[in-house]
Design a protein around this motif. Sequence first.
Motif, PDB file in Angstrom:
ATOM      1  N   GLY A 114      -2.416  -2.065 -26.335  1.00 38.55           N
ATOM      2  CA  GLY A 114      -2.039  -3.459 -26.086  1.00 38.55           C
ATOM      3  C   GLY A 114      -1.120  -3.565 -24.878  1.00 38.55           C
ATOM      4  N   THR A 115      -0.200  -2.623 -24.777  1.00 35.94           N
ATOM      5  CA  THR A 115       0.758  -2.597 -23.657  1.00 35.94           C
ATOM      6  C   THR A 115       0.020  -2.452 -22.329  1.00 35.94           C
ATOM      7  OG1 THR A 115       2.305  -1.490 -25.119  1.00 35.94           O
ATOM      8  CG2 THR A 115       2.766  -1.348 -22.753  1.00 35.94           C
ATOM      9  N   PHE A 116      -0.966  -1.538 -22.311  1.00 34.73           N
ATOM     10  CA  PHE A 116      -1.668  -1.280 -21.054  1.00 34.73           C
ATOM     11  C   PHE A 116      -2.668  -2.391 -20.729  1.00 34.73           C
ATOM     12  CE2 PHE A 116      -1.025   3.535 -21.931  1.00 34.73           C
ATOM     13  CZ  PHE A 116       0.328   3.382 -21.651  1.00 34.73           C
ATOM     14  N   THR A 117      -3.173  -3.040 -21.750  1.00 33.48           N
ATOM     15  CA  THR A 117      -4.063  -4.185 -21.502  1.00 33.48           C
ATOM     16  C   THR A 117      -3.258  -5.285 -20.802  1.00 33.48           C
ATOM     17  OG1 THR A 117      -5.335  -3.629 -23.464  1.00 33.48           O
ATOM     18  CG2 THR A 117      -5.632  -5.851 -22.611  1.00 33.48           C
ATOM     19  N   GLY A 118      -2.048  -5.526 -21.313  1.00 29.51           N
ATOM     20  CA  GLY A 118      -1.162  -6.517 -20.688  1.00 29.51           C
ATOM     21  C   GLY A 118      -0.843  -6.126 -19.254  1.00 29.51           C
ATOM     22  N   ALA A 119      -0.559  -4.847 -19.037  1.00 29.53           N
ATOM     23  CA  ALA A 119      -0.199  -4.363 -17.701  1.00 29.53           C
ATOM     24  C   ALA A 119      -1.359  -4.561 -16.730  1.00 29.53           C
ATOM     25  CB  ALA A 119       0.183  -2.885 -17.774  1.00 29.53           C
ATOM     26  N   SER A 120      -2.578  -4.294 -17.202  1.00 32.25           N
ATOM     27  CA  SER A 120      -3.763  -4.423 -16.334  1.00 32.25           C
ATOM     28  C   SER A 120      -3.964  -5.861 -15.888  1.00 32.25           C
ATOM     29  CB  SER A 120      -5.016  -4.006 -17.111  1.00 32.25           C
ATOM     30  OG  SER A 120      -5.217  -2.666 -17.004  1.00 32.25           O
ATOM     31  N   VAL A 121      -3.882  -6.761 -16.855  1.00 29.83           N
ATOM     32  CA  VAL A 121      -4.087  -8.185 -16.541  1.00 29.83           C
ATOM     33  C   VAL A 121      -3.001  -8.648 -15.557  1.00 29.83           C
ATOM     34  CG1 VAL A 121      -4.035 -10.520 -17.532  1.00 29.83           C
ATOM     35  CG2 VAL A 121      -5.164  -8.666 -18.778  1.00 29.83           C
ATOM     36  N   PHE A 122      -1.777  -8.278 -15.872  1.00 28.79           N
ATOM     37  CA  PHE A 122      -0.618  -8.722 -15.084  1.00 28.79           C
ATOM     38  C   PHE A 122      -0.676  -8.185 -13.649  1.00 28.79           C
ATOM     39  CE2 PHE A 122       4.022  -8.290 -14.080  1.00 28.79           C
ATOM     40  CZ  PHE A 122       4.340  -9.644 -14.124  1.00 28.79           C
ATOM     41  N   SER A 123      -1.006  -6.898 -13.506  1.00 33.30           N
ATOM     42  CA  SER A 123      -0.984  -6.337 -12.154  1.00 33.30           C
ATOM     43  C   SER A 123      -2.133  -6.911 -11.325  1.00 33.30           C
ATOM     44  CB  SER A 123      -0.997  -4.814 -12.188  1.00 33.30           C
ATOM     45  OG  SER A 123      -2.264  -4.355 -12.465  1.00 33.30           O
ATOM     46  N   LYS A 124      -3.227  -7.258 -12.003  1.00 37.40           N
ATOM     47  CA  LYS A 124      -4.328  -7.905 -11.276  1.00 37.40           C
ATOM     48  C   LYS A 124      -3.879  -9.284 -10.779  1.00 37.40           C
ATOM     49  CE  LYS A 124      -8.440  -6.571 -12.918  1.00 37.40           C
ATOM     50  NZ  LYS A 124      -9.391  -6.663 -14.038  1.00 37.40           N
ATOM     51  N   GLU A 125      -3.139 -10.011 -11.638  1.00 35.62           N
ATOM     52  CA  GLU A 125      -2.710 -11.370 -11.264  1.00 35.62           C
ATOM     53  C   GLU A 125      -1.624 -11.363 -10.197  1.00 35.62           C
ATOM     54  OE1 GLU A 125      -3.433 -13.796 -15.471  1.00 35.62           O
ATOM     55  OE2 GLU A 125      -1.457 -13.011 -15.010  1.00 35.62           O
ATOM     56  N   TYR A 126      -0.685 -10.425 -10.308  1.00 34.58           N
ATOM     57  CA  TYR A 126       0.509 -10.502  -9.453  1.00 34.58           C
ATOM     58  C   TYR A 126       0.713  -9.319  -8.510  1.00 34.58           C
ATOM     59  CZ  TYR A 126       1.713 -14.561 -12.223  1.00 34.58           C
ATOM     60  OH  TYR A 126       1.692 -15.789 -12.808  1.00 34.58           O
TER      61      TYR A 126
END
Length: 332
Positions: A114-126
């Motif tokens: 879950g942590t890495f899924t959040g990180a992936s989405v976030f780094s793609k966005e920002y």
Amino acid sequence: MSKENNGERKINRIAVFTSGGDAPGMNAAIRAVVRTAAFHDLHVYGVARGYEGMIDGDFSRLESRDVANIIQRGGTILKTARSQRFMTPEGRKAAYDSLLAFEIDACIAIGGNGTFTGASVFSKEYGIPFIGIPGTIDNDLYGTELTIGFDTAVNTAIEAVDKIRDTADSHNRLFFVEVMGRNSGFIALSTAIGGGAGSLLIPEVDTSLEDLIDTIRLSAKRKKLFSVVIVAEGNKIGGAATIAQKVKEQFDYDIRVAIIGHLQRGGSPSAIDRLLASRLGYRAVTGLLDGKENVMVGLQDNKVSFTPLKDAISKEKKPDQDLIKMAEILAT
Ligand code: F6P
């Protein structure tokens, strides 16, 4: 003080946080990150409560002395959370604003899927670079043979099974012992092998209630007077209590149930977890300096390696088939 890597981006400030279920050894990983970063003249900020603290701007500077005397402690000094807010675009925007306010150049996330899924989405966005360190007792991440906390959790479960065997033996009882692991059977498999269990139920193997009952009957025929069945919480038949009830309906056995539960998440990390956490924490920082981003640092063939975060979260890691077969053979 900025560090330039590959001539492309400068890393001066790193944020480190723990997220999702805590795991013994997370503190050892935080310590390794902070001290390696200090060695390379980088500034580290600890984010409290994972993505929740990132959204709220709950950051504090961590220096080498701040992580003294934590290598042996379970839990996480940074606290952790499963953030619902980070799943929303507004939450992630607030998290980005916090990173900007603290002038963070890169993040090190210690957690699980879950942590890495959040990180992936976030780094793609920002566009913020992330390195993931696998910290979960479940050992269910692709790209690493071991996750931080797994070894300690298995040791805890085996210690519990040893104790249950004593009382099961004294009373000639059949015990169903439920272990954690979410949707994976790694903890259960290792506990069954190391704890000398008579049977095993894991999500990765389709075992029917009838198969289980056949195995129990066979054990009785072989003059086994007591037995311990290890039940992975994510197996397909149900929890240990449900299974025990169903078996009882077909069998006049003296049956008991034990659910080890969150005991598996606590306690002082084992030597294996401390070493693993130290190696991965160290390499996460040097990896960032080498220009790595959006990867998970892990252990493969006992060597530290990097796997794209997208693979770590999307590819399935399965227990070794031969180990499963061995567990069955050794249980006979
Ligand atoms: O992912 C770690 C884990 O302990 C799983 O094995 C378990 O299913 C889950 O977390 C329990 O979560 P919580 O502590 O939120 O109840």
